[in-house]
Design a protein around this motif. Structure first.
Motif, PDB file in Angstrom:
ATOM      1  N   ILE A 187       0.842  -1.210   0.000  1.00 19.44           N
ATOM      2  CA  ILE A 187       0.000   0.000   0.000  1.00 19.44           C
ATOM      3  C   ILE A 187       0.871   1.252   0.000  1.00 19.44           C
ATOM      4  N   LYS A 188       1.948   1.227   0.762  1.00 22.14           N
ATOM      5  CA  LYS A 188       2.860   2.365   0.790  1.00 22.14           C
ATOM      6  C   LYS A 188       3.459   2.624  -0.594  1.00 22.14           C
ATOM      7  N   ALA A 189       3.838   1.543  -1.280  1.00 18.08           N
ATOM      8  CA  ALA A 189       4.399   1.678  -2.632  1.00 18.08           C
ATOM      9  C   ALA A 189       3.355   2.222  -3.592  1.00 18.08           C
ATOM     10  N   ALA A 190       2.109   1.716  -3.515  1.00 16.58           N
ATOM     11  CA  ALA A 190       1.044   2.164  -4.418  1.00 16.58           C
ATOM     12  C   ALA A 190       0.726   3.645  -4.207  1.00 16.58           C
ATOM     13  N   ARG A 191       0.698   4.051  -2.957  1.00 16.13           N
ATOM     14  CA  ARG A 191       0.379   5.455  -2.675  1.00 16.13           C
ATOM     15  C   ARG A 191       1.472   6.407  -3.169  1.00 16.13           C
ATOM     16  N   SER A 192       2.668   5.895  -3.312  1.00 14.21           N
ATOM     17  CA  SER A 192       3.748   6.752  -3.823  1.00 14.21           C
ATOM     18  C   SER A 192       3.517   7.139  -5.284  1.00 14.21           C
ATOM     19  N   TYR A 193       2.578   6.438  -5.949  1.00 17.28           N
ATOM     20  CA  TYR A 193       2.277   6.733  -7.357  1.00 17.28           C
ATOM     21  C   TYR A 193       1.025   7.593  -7.521  1.00 17.28           C
ATOM     22  N   ILE A 194       0.440   8.040  -6.418  1.00 23.05           N
ATOM     23  CA  ILE A 194      -0.761   8.874  -6.534  1.00 23.05           C
ATOM     24  C   ILE A 194      -0.429  10.128  -7.364  1.00 23.05           C
ATOM     25  N   GLY A 195      -1.290  10.417  -8.293  1.00 22.03           N
ATOM     26  CA  GLY A 195      -1.082  11.552  -9.208  1.00 22.03           C
ATOM     27  C   GLY A 195      -0.462  11.152 -10.530  1.00 22.03           C
ATOM     28  N   THR A 196       0.060   9.927 -10.636  1.00 26.54           N
ATOM     29  CA  THR A 196       0.630   9.475 -11.909  1.00 26.54           C
ATOM     30  C   THR A 196      -0.492   9.358 -12.938  1.00 26.54           C
ATOM     31  N   PRO A 197      -0.306   9.892 -14.160  1.00 26.19           N
ATOM     32  CA  PRO A 197      -1.375   9.844 -15.163  1.00 26.19           C
ATOM     33  C   PRO A 197      -1.633   8.422 -15.666  1.00 26.19           C
ATOM     34  N   TYR A 198      -2.825   8.255 -16.206  1.00 32.46           N
ATOM     35  CA  TYR A 198      -3.193   6.955 -16.750  1.00 32.46           C
ATOM     36  C   TYR A 198      -2.541   6.769 -18.118  1.00 32.46           C
ATOM     37  N   ARG A 199      -2.064   5.556 -18.328  1.00 30.36           N
ATOM     38  CA  ARG A 199      -1.520   5.207 -19.643  1.00 30.36           C
ATOM     39  C   ARG A 199      -1.733   3.716 -19.855  1.00 30.36           C
ATOM     40  N   TYR A 200      -2.444   3.384 -20.902  1.00 33.02           N
ATOM     41  CA  TYR A 200      -2.763   1.984 -21.171  1.00 33.02           C
ATOM     42  C   TYR A 200      -1.475   1.187 -21.407  1.00 33.02           C
ATOM     43  N   GLY A 201      -1.295   0.079 -20.667  1.00 30.65           N
ATOM     44  CA  GLY A 201      -0.110  -0.772 -20.796  1.00 30.65           C
ATOM     45  C   GLY A 201       1.101  -0.255 -20.070  1.00 30.65           C
ATOM     46  N   GLY A 202       0.993   0.931 -19.400  1.00 31.59           N
ATOM     47  CA  GLY A 202       2.146   1.521 -18.721  1.00 31.59           C
ATOM     48  C   GLY A 202       2.299   1.030 -17.290  1.00 31.59           C
ATOM     49  N   SER A 203       3.528   1.094 -16.763  1.00 28.06           N
ATOM     50  CA  SER A 203       3.784   0.700 -15.378  1.00 28.06           C
ATOM     51  C   SER A 203       4.948   1.513 -14.795  1.00 28.06           C
ATOM     52  N   THR A 204       5.053   2.771 -15.260  1.00 29.16           N
ATOM     53  CA  THR A 204       6.101   3.669 -14.749  1.00 29.16           C
ATOM     54  C   THR A 204       5.453   4.963 -14.288  1.00 29.16           C
ATOM     55  N   ARG A 205       6.269   5.868 -13.759  1.00 27.38           N
ATOM     56  CA  ARG A 205       5.743   7.143 -13.287  1.00 27.38           C
ATOM     57  C   ARG A 205       5.326   8.042 -14.446  1.00 27.38           C
ATOM     58  N   ARG A 206       5.708   7.719 -15.605  1.00 28.87           N
ATOM     59  CA  ARG A 206       5.249   8.488 -16.763  1.00 28.87           C
ATOM     60  C   ARG A 206       3.791   8.195 -17.083  1.00 28.87           C
ATOM     61  N   GLY A 207       3.377   7.040 -16.701  1.00 27.44           N
ATOM     62  CA  GLY A 207       1.984   6.664 -16.918  1.00 27.44           C
ATOM     63  C   GLY A 207       1.784   5.169 -16.673  1.00 27.44           C
ATOM     64  N   MET A 208       0.625   4.802 -16.173  1.00 25.15           N
ATOM     65  CA  MET A 208       0.328   3.380 -15.900  1.00 25.15           C
ATOM     66  C   MET A 208      -1.162   3.121 -15.932  1.00 25.15           C
ATOM     67  N   ASP A 209      -1.506   1.874 -16.184  1.00 25.71           N
ATOM     68  CA  ASP A 209      -2.911   1.475 -16.131  1.00 25.71           C
ATOM     69  C   ASP A 209      -3.184   0.765 -14.794  1.00 25.71           C
ATOM     70  N   CYS A 210      -4.421   0.294 -14.607  1.00 28.99           N
ATOM     71  CA  CYS A 210      -4.811  -0.261 -13.292  1.00 28.99           C
ATOM     72  C   CYS A 210      -4.007  -1.505 -12.910  1.00 28.99           C
ATOM     73  N   SER A 211      -3.873  -2.440 -13.814  1.00 31.80           N
ATOM     74  CA  SER A 211      -3.140  -3.664 -13.487  1.00 31.80           C
ATOM     75  C   SER A 211      -1.642  -3.401 -13.386  1.00 31.80           C
ATOM     76  N   GLY A 212      -1.129  -2.419 -14.159  1.00 33.54           N
ATOM     77  CA  GLY A 212       0.283  -2.059 -14.072  1.00 33.54           C
ATOM     78  C   GLY A 212       0.624  -1.477 -12.719  1.00 33.54           C
ATOM     79  N   LEU A 213      -0.298  -0.677 -12.143  1.00 34.37           N
ATOM     80  CA  LEU A 213      -0.094  -0.108 -10.814  1.00 34.37           C
ATOM     81  C   LEU A 213       0.080  -1.212  -9.776  1.00 34.37           C
ATOM     82  N   LEU A 214      -0.747  -2.238  -9.869  1.00 36.67           N
ATOM     83  CA  LEU A 214      -0.663  -3.322  -8.885  1.00 36.67           C
ATOM     84  C   LEU A 214       0.606  -4.148  -9.070  1.00 36.67           C
ATOM     85  N   CYS A 215       0.976  -4.396 -10.326  1.00 38.66           N
ATOM     86  CA  CYS A 215       2.185  -5.179 -10.579  1.00 38.66           C
ATOM     87  C   CYS A 215       3.412  -4.520  -9.963  1.00 38.66           C
TER      88      CYS A 215
END
Length: 227
Positions: free
Chosen positions: A106-134
């Protein structure tokens, strides 16, 4: 009667007297032996009888003890039996370990709050829902499947009343559909109808929302515990 004859008669009389006395003594000795033998035998019988009584008493006593030992135990009132629902030390340890992992994730996930949505992304530049969890679960060295559909089968399904921080919640695209298209993670459980979850929204990016809002309740499909 001459002197020799008198002497001979006197000798016979003395011999007769000696024989008579010897016979009397023998009779007395035989009588005493029989009396002593009879008295001793009677004592032996009495002693044996007494011993049998003691022996029988001992058997009776053992019998009664055995009877008491085999009798069913009386219930002890005022004492409750030990609970069989208590968790084992292993279960308690696993529960604590899962709680620690959940906090890290949860601490790691909250560190990404404000990161924009990006389909297939998993970085701070952008991420989708499943990428955030991964990327969040990697903080606890847990590798999740990449898509929300695959993540829905990772772990054990839980009821809404048992939701805990770290559980995954899955949603459909529209009401009435069971086709999973979105996933989030529970971050706080404050009570009934007070549950927050973090997810990557297509319009707002990574954010925490109220799980019990009307919108998400309409499209909710299932919840899974991944630990």
């Amino acid at each position: 009667m001459n002197k020799i004859t008198k002497t001979f008669l006197y000798f016979l009389i003395m011999v007769s007297l000696c024989l008579a006395e010897t016979s009397c003594q023998s009779s007395r000795s035989s009588y005493n032996q029989r009396k002593s033998h009879t008295t001793g035998k009677g004592y032996v019988r009495k002693k044996a009888s007494s011993g049998n009584k003691r022996s029988n008493h001992g058997k009776s006593s053992h019998g009664r003890v055995a009877s008491r030992s085999t009798a069913p135990a009386k219930p002890v009132y005022g004492k409750r039996p030990p609970s069989t629902s208590a968790k084992s030390p292993v279960e308690v340890h696993e529960s604590k370990a899962a709680s620690v992992q959940a906090k890290e994730i949860i601490k790691a996930a909250r560190s990404y709050i404000g990161t924009p949505y990006r389909y297939g992304g998993s970085t701070r530049r952008g991420m989708d829902c499943s990428g955030l969890l991964c990327i969040s679960f990697e903080a606890a060295n847990i590798k999740l499947p990449r898509t929300s559909n695959e993540q829905a089968n990772y772990g054990q399904e839980v009821r809404l009343a048992n939701l805990s921080p770290g559980d995954l919640v899955f949603f459909a695209e529209r009401k009435g559909s069971n086709q999973i298209s979105h996933v989030g993670m529970v971050t706080e459980v404050g009570g009934r109808n007070e549950v927050k979850f973090i997810h990557a929204s297509t319009s707002r990016g990574v954010i925490e929302d109220n799980f019990y809002s009307e919108y998400y309740q309409k499209i909710f499909v299932k919840a899974v515990r991944p630990f």
